[in-house]
Scaffold this motif. Structure first.
Motif, PDB file in Angstrom:
ATOM      1  N   ARG A   9       0.866   4.612  -2.388  1.00 50.01           N
ATOM      2  CA  ARG A   9       0.838   5.971  -1.847  1.00 50.01           C
ATOM      3  C   ARG A   9       2.011   6.796  -2.398  1.00 50.01           C
ATOM      4  N   PHE A  61      -9.560   3.507  -2.282  1.00 52.59           N
ATOM      5  CA  PHE A  61      -9.036   2.985  -1.017  1.00 52.59           C
ATOM      6  C   PHE A  61      -9.910   1.855  -0.485  1.00 52.59           C
ATOM      7  N   GLN A  62      -9.394   1.197   0.524  1.00 52.91           N
ATOM      8  CA  GLN A  62     -10.134   0.114   1.172  1.00 52.91           C
ATOM      9  C   GLN A  62     -11.393   0.648   1.857  1.00 52.91           C
ATOM     10  N   ASP A 105      -6.311   0.181  -3.632  1.00 50.68           N
ATOM     11  CA  ASP A 105      -5.669  -0.321  -2.410  1.00 50.68           C
ATOM     12  C   ASP A 105      -6.655  -1.216  -1.665  1.00 50.68           C
ATOM     13  N   GLU A 106      -6.495  -2.505  -1.802  1.00 56.02           N
ATOM     14  CA  GLU A 106      -7.391  -3.486  -1.162  1.00 56.02           C
ATOM     15  C   GLU A 106      -8.853  -3.118  -1.395  1.00 56.02           C
ATOM     16  N   SER A 125       0.835  -1.213   0.000  1.00 57.62           N
ATOM     17  CA  SER A 125       0.000   0.000   0.000  1.00 57.62           C
ATOM     18  C   SER A 125       0.858   1.248   0.000  1.00 57.62           C
TER      19      SER A 125
END
Lengths: 102, 361
Positions: free
Chosen positions: B46, B84-85, B162-163, B42
């Motif tokens: 970023r 994002f997650q 991200d996930e 992750s």
């Protein structure tokens, strides 16, 4: 497992619905007692809606067969699915029982 | 389109990530980054989005270094979408408002034009009927799809995920995965950090395995999943693709175990193999295993692509399957269900290995 029993003069039918496995085997055994008591008749196990069987379930069928053989009756099994048929085949149960598929 | 050169990020606690990483991402590539938690996956995303300040290195987006102090980061970030997650919807805005806000504020679009464009992308993610719903009226999967629509509406050149599915249950995960698969078909460049290995395998053109801050393996999904070069990659994939559980004593819950087996088979598209696996498990637990200590079960696809079961009985050194007291009917079932059935001694423990066969047969 759900067990529903119906009776005619010559036969007694138990409809088995669900899984015949170790957790359900004791209860199923008790519910099939009327069949054991009428083992001189034709005992029909309707397995149309039986989804699974393990060796614990097979043992119940075996006991039923022994009773029927001793009292002059017979056990007929109706409509087993492909997976259960395979289990019957690998254990020799296919030759022990009269199996009818609709 | 993205060139990462000599990247390194050292945190104040001494954590040293990337250690001179070089990576090139071409237009149209769908790259999944897999690896253990905490390996820096992750953080790498970023960095690409200039949300971290690397200690050294350069990240070129279409030839411009996003880490350059003089770079126009907001303008460069617009080329990079990030999902994002956790869903980041504005709770005071409806779905449409969430998608249009960036278009109006950052791209200076008129509200009418922004709405037209937002609707186009909401349709793409299957949410065209929900444009006036508020965040509280949406499921997790729908919120995540709003996030994807918001990201797409900005027309980024690459999307970083991200996930994206780890906070979702299986049904919602499927909704989101379908949207990402559609984007892949349309040629969208994407970099996806995920723990969902089946998804990574099906959607990606390239898979990176990251461990301890560095990329240790880089290849096609087939290379990484079928022929990993490194032991760590192989073990990671094997464990992640396995169903593992432990039985400590005879008070086990067979219903729960069966539910997990069924879920595992559905997830991997193993058809009716759950019947066989449940039967093997039940026969072993009720007629063979002596419960002399914990019992470790593992269901997996072995190196020959065969569905296999491994059962380890701790603290036992006698034959289990070949025991003279073995139940005859149970034994016939096990032998009938398995192509091979072997038993070995591993230290203090007894290991039973059963190969069931082709999982898709």
């Amino acid at each position: 497992m759900e067990v529903t029993i119906t009776q005619t003069e010559q036969s007694m039918t138990a409809k088995l619905v669900g899984r015949l496995d170790t957790p359900s085997s004791q209860e199923v055994s008790q519910k099939l007692e009327p069949l054991m008591e009428n083992a001189d008749k034709e005992l029909i196990l309707d397995c149309t809606e039986m989804s699974y069987i393990s060796s614990s379930g097979l043992r119940i069928l075996l006991t039923l067969r022994k009773q029927a053989a001793a009292k002059g009756g017979k056990v007929v099994i109706l409509n087993i699915n492909d997976e259960i048929r395979q289990v019957f085949m690998m254990t020799g149960f296919l030759n022990l029982f009269e199996i009818k598929n609709a | 389109m993205i060139e990462i050169s000599n990247l390194r990020l050292v945190f104040p606690d001494g954590t040293d990530l990337f250690r001179g990483m070089n990576l090139s991402i071409q237009k149209g590539e769908v790259i999944s980054i897999i690896g253990p938690s905490g390996s820096g996956k992750s953080t790498l995303l970023r960095c690409i989005n200039a949300l971290e300040n690397p200690t050294q290195g350069q990240i070129f987006i279409n030839g411009k270094d996003i880490l350059d102090r003089k770079a126009n980061k907001p303008a460069m970030r617009r080329k990079i979408g990030m999902v994002f997650q956790q869903f980041r919807m504005f709770h005071n805005l409806d779905v449409l408002g969430n998608v249009t806000i960036g278009l109006i504020r950052l791209l200076d679009m008129t509200p009418a034009d922004a709405e037209k464009k937002a609707m186009e992308y909401l349709r793409m993610v299957g949410l065209s009927g929900k444009q006036h719903a508020m965040s509280s009226q949406l499921s997790g999967g729908e919120k995540q799809r709003v996030e994807i629509a918001r990201c797409l509406a900005m027309e980024p050149e690459v999307i970083l995920f991200d996930e994206p599915t780890s906070a979702l249950d299986q049904m919602m995960e499927t909704e989101v995965i379908r949207v990402i698969q559609d984007l892949a078909k349309q040629g969208m460049t994407m970099v996806i950090v995920t723990h969902a290995l089946e998804f990574a395998r099906s959607v990606s053109t390239r898979v990176l395995f990251m461990n301890d801050g560095v990329i240790t393996e880089d290849g096609t999904p087939d290379q990484i999943f079928e022929h990993p070069k490194h032991t760590l990659t192989r073990l990671f994939i094997r464990d992640r693709m396995s169903l593992i559980w432990k039985v400590n004593n005879k008070d086990y819950d067979l219903y729960k175990i069966n539910a997990e087996i069924e879920f595992y088979c559905k997830k991997h598209d193993f058809g009716k193999k759950y019947f066989t696996l449940e039967l093997i498990t039940e026969e072993l637990l009720t007629h063979f295993l002596p419960f002399t200590g914990p019992i470790n079960f593992r269901i997996f696809v072995d190196e020959s692509k065969q569905l296999a079961v491994e059962v380890e009985q701790e603290n036992y050194d006698q034959p289990i399957i070949d025991s003279p007291t073995a139940d005859e009917i149970s034994l016939m079932i096990l032998q009938g269900l398995c192509r091979t059935l072997t038993e070995t001694q591993e230290g203090n423990n007894r290991l039973i290995s059963l190969v069931v066969g082709d999982p898709n047969e």
